[in-house]
Design a protein around this motif. Structure first.
Motif, PDB file in Angstrom:
ATOM      1  N   ALA A 202       0.875  -1.171   0.000  1.00 45.13           N
ATOM      2  CA  ALA A 202       0.000   0.000   0.000  1.00 45.13           C
ATOM      3  C   ALA A 202       0.907   1.214   0.000  1.00 45.13           C
ATOM      4  O   ALA A 202       1.672   1.429   0.951  1.00 45.13           O
ATOM      5  CB  ALA A 202      -0.911   0.004   1.230  1.00 45.13           C
ATOM      6  N   ALA A 203       0.861   1.985  -1.076  1.00 43.01           N
ATOM      7  CA  ALA A 203       1.773   3.115  -1.212  1.00 43.01           C
ATOM      8  C   ALA A 203       1.246   4.068  -2.277  1.00 43.01           C
ATOM      9  O   ALA A 203       0.345   3.735  -3.051  1.00 43.01           O
ATOM     10  CB  ALA A 203       3.176   2.628  -1.590  1.00 43.01           C
ATOM     11  N   ARG A 204       1.851   5.232  -2.330  1.00 37.40           N
ATOM     12  CA  ARG A 204       1.486   6.255  -3.294  1.00 37.40           C
ATOM     13  C   ARG A 204       2.183   5.981  -4.634  1.00 37.40           C
ATOM     14  O   ARG A 204       3.404   6.007  -4.729  1.00 37.40           O
ATOM     15  CB  ARG A 204       1.891   7.628  -2.761  1.00 37.40           C
ATOM     16  N   THR A 205       1.389   5.664  -5.647  1.00 35.66           N
ATOM     17  CA  THR A 205       1.911   5.420  -6.989  1.00 35.66           C
ATOM     18  C   THR A 205       0.972   6.071  -7.989  1.00 35.66           C
ATOM     19  O   THR A 205      -0.069   6.633  -7.626  1.00 35.66           O
ATOM     20  CB  THR A 205       1.993   3.909  -7.293  1.00 35.66           C
ATOM     21  N   ARG A 206       1.305   5.965  -9.275  1.00 30.57           N
ATOM     22  CA  ARG A 206       0.413   6.504 -10.304  1.00 30.57           C
ATOM     23  C   ARG A 206      -0.941   5.806 -10.280  1.00 30.57           C
ATOM     24  O   ARG A 206      -1.947   6.385 -10.714  1.00 30.57           O
ATOM     25  CB  ARG A 206       1.052   6.351 -11.680  1.00 30.57           C
ATOM     26  N   MET A 207      -0.988   4.574  -9.794  1.00 32.23           N
ATOM     27  CA  MET A 207      -2.240   3.827  -9.779  1.00 32.23           C
ATOM     28  C   MET A 207      -3.129   4.212  -8.599  1.00 32.23           C
ATOM     29  O   MET A 207      -4.328   3.956  -8.621  1.00 32.23           O
ATOM     30  CB  MET A 207      -1.961   2.321  -9.747  1.00 32.23           C
ATOM     31  N   THR A 208      -2.544   4.816  -7.552  1.00 37.21           N
ATOM     32  CA  THR A 208      -3.328   5.090  -6.344  1.00 37.21           C
ATOM     33  C   THR A 208      -3.510   6.572  -6.039  1.00 37.21           C
ATOM     34  O   THR A 208      -4.484   6.949  -5.391  1.00 37.21           O
ATOM     35  CB  THR A 208      -2.670   4.440  -5.113  1.00 37.21           C
ATOM     36  N   GLU A 209      -2.598   7.424  -6.485  1.00 38.58           N
ATOM     37  CA  GLU A 209      -2.660   8.819  -6.064  1.00 38.58           C
ATOM     38  C   GLU A 209      -3.814   9.573  -6.701  1.00 38.58           C
ATOM     39  O   GLU A 209      -4.228  10.621  -6.187  1.00 38.58           O
ATOM     40  CB  GLU A 209      -1.342   9.534  -6.350  1.00 38.58           C
ATOM     41  N   GLY A 210      -4.362   9.048  -7.795  1.00 44.74           N
ATOM     42  CA  GLY A 210      -5.529   9.670  -8.395  1.00 44.74           C
ATOM     43  C   GLY A 210      -6.818   9.324  -7.678  1.00 44.74           C
ATOM     44  O   GLY A 210      -7.468  10.189  -7.074  1.00 44.74           O
ATOM     45  N   PRO A 211      -7.202   8.031  -7.665  1.00 42.00           N
ATOM     46  CA  PRO A 211      -8.473   7.658  -7.043  1.00 42.00           C
ATOM     47  C   PRO A 211      -8.480   7.785  -5.522  1.00 42.00           C
ATOM     48  O   PRO A 211      -9.544   7.899  -4.924  1.00 42.00           O
ATOM     49  CB  PRO A 211      -8.661   6.197  -7.457  1.00 42.00           C
TER      50      PRO A 211
END
Length: 303
Positions: A202-211
């Motif tokens: 669980a971390a901040r990436t391009r896949m998570t920082e948007g949604p």
């Protein structure tokens, strides 16, 4: 360089940004020579650029480490083969593979098109299988030549693959497949000195920082950044090292300062009539069993 991965050669896919970049830098800081693989697509998996992989490799070199870039498509047989070949041709060996490449195309199930299903399953599941297969073939050959390695594979799954995630049927199915692939590979490859584990980060990436922008945002007060990708990397480095001897076929969650060993499927409550059930009897039996089961965690995003 000194460190728990000193002298080891590690190939990392998706190493141009986010978690993959953090893993590559952390591995290099512990003495690994790194093959930084990244096709350089946009967040939806389209396009390509050599820049992300080259940037990570150069950053490692500027910090005093050793790294080479790989920009092939690891979800193709030729691209996966060239990833392993790059390690062998550049450094003469391969000790660990970190499968991390991926992207998302989120849709609710009724709006999920075939192309979006295929693209996400391809990069996450096929993009794990093909590099793993080529690496395993090399390690099997080494074993048959009398040079049994201390080889390691770290696969990347997700909480979506373990519990499900609303709006991510393609991604969740692929990541669940990564867990099954990990278990099979750990069992099949142990004879060749290969340990295979999976990590759900669980971390901040391009896949998570948007949604999940609010949950993924760095702290305004400058305190511990719980969603920094680098928080996950120490476990990856240890799993890729010889120090992890004896740990295989496991799935871990890693977030902030927390590490969790996940427990897989186990038989729960059961009943046995000793002969064939009628449909009505089977229904009554199931309803009697369900209250006795250990409840799973909720599906991510479920109301």
């Amino acid at each position: 360089m000194n460190g728990i991965c000193a002298g080891r050669v590690v190939a990392v896919t998706g190493a141009g940004r986010g978690l993959g970049r953090a893993h590559a830098l952390a591995l290099a800081a512990e003495g690994a020579r790194v093959v930084a693989g990244d096709l350089g697509t946009d967040p939806a998996g389209t396009g390509a650029s050599t820049e992300p992989a080259w940037r990570t490799a150069e950053e490692i070199r500027q910090r005093g480490g050793e790294a080479v870039a790989h920009t092939g498509d690891i979800a193709t047989d030729a691209g996966a083969a060239s990833l392993i070949a790059t390690a062998l041709e550049t450094y003469g060996r391969l000790d660990a593979l970190v499968n991390n490449a991926g992207f998302v195309r989120d849709r609710m199930l009724v709006n999920l098109g075939e192309d979006d299903w295929d693209a996400v399953v391809r990069v996450h599941l096929k993009g794990h299988f093909l590099p793993l297969r080529h690496a395993a073939a090399h390690w099997r050959a080494e074993t048959k030549a009398g040079r049994t390695p201390q080889a390691r594979v770290v696969n990347t799954t997700s909480g979506a693959g373990l519990l499900g995630s609303v709006g991510q049927a393609n991604y969740a199915a692929a990541k669940a497949g990564v867990v099954a692939l990990t278990l099979v590979a750990a069992a099949e490859l142990a004879r060749y000195g290969v340990q295979v584990n999976a990590l759900a980060p669980a971390a901040r990436t391009r896949m998570t920082e948007g949604p999940f922008a609010e949950a993924m945002a760095p702290p305004a007060d400058g305190g511990f950044d719980t969603m920094a990708p680098a928080n996950v990397s120490p476990l990856v480095v240890w799993l890729a090292s010889a120090d992890s001897d004896g740990v295989t076929g496991q799935v871990f969650e890693a977030e902030a300062g927390r590490i969790t060993v996940m427990e897989g499927w186990h038989p729960g409550p059961t009943t046995d009539k000793g002969e064939r059930w009628t449909p009505a009897e089977a229904g009554r039996a199931v309803r009697a069993l369900l209250p006795r089961m250990r409840l799973p965690g909720p599906v991510h995003g479920a109301p």
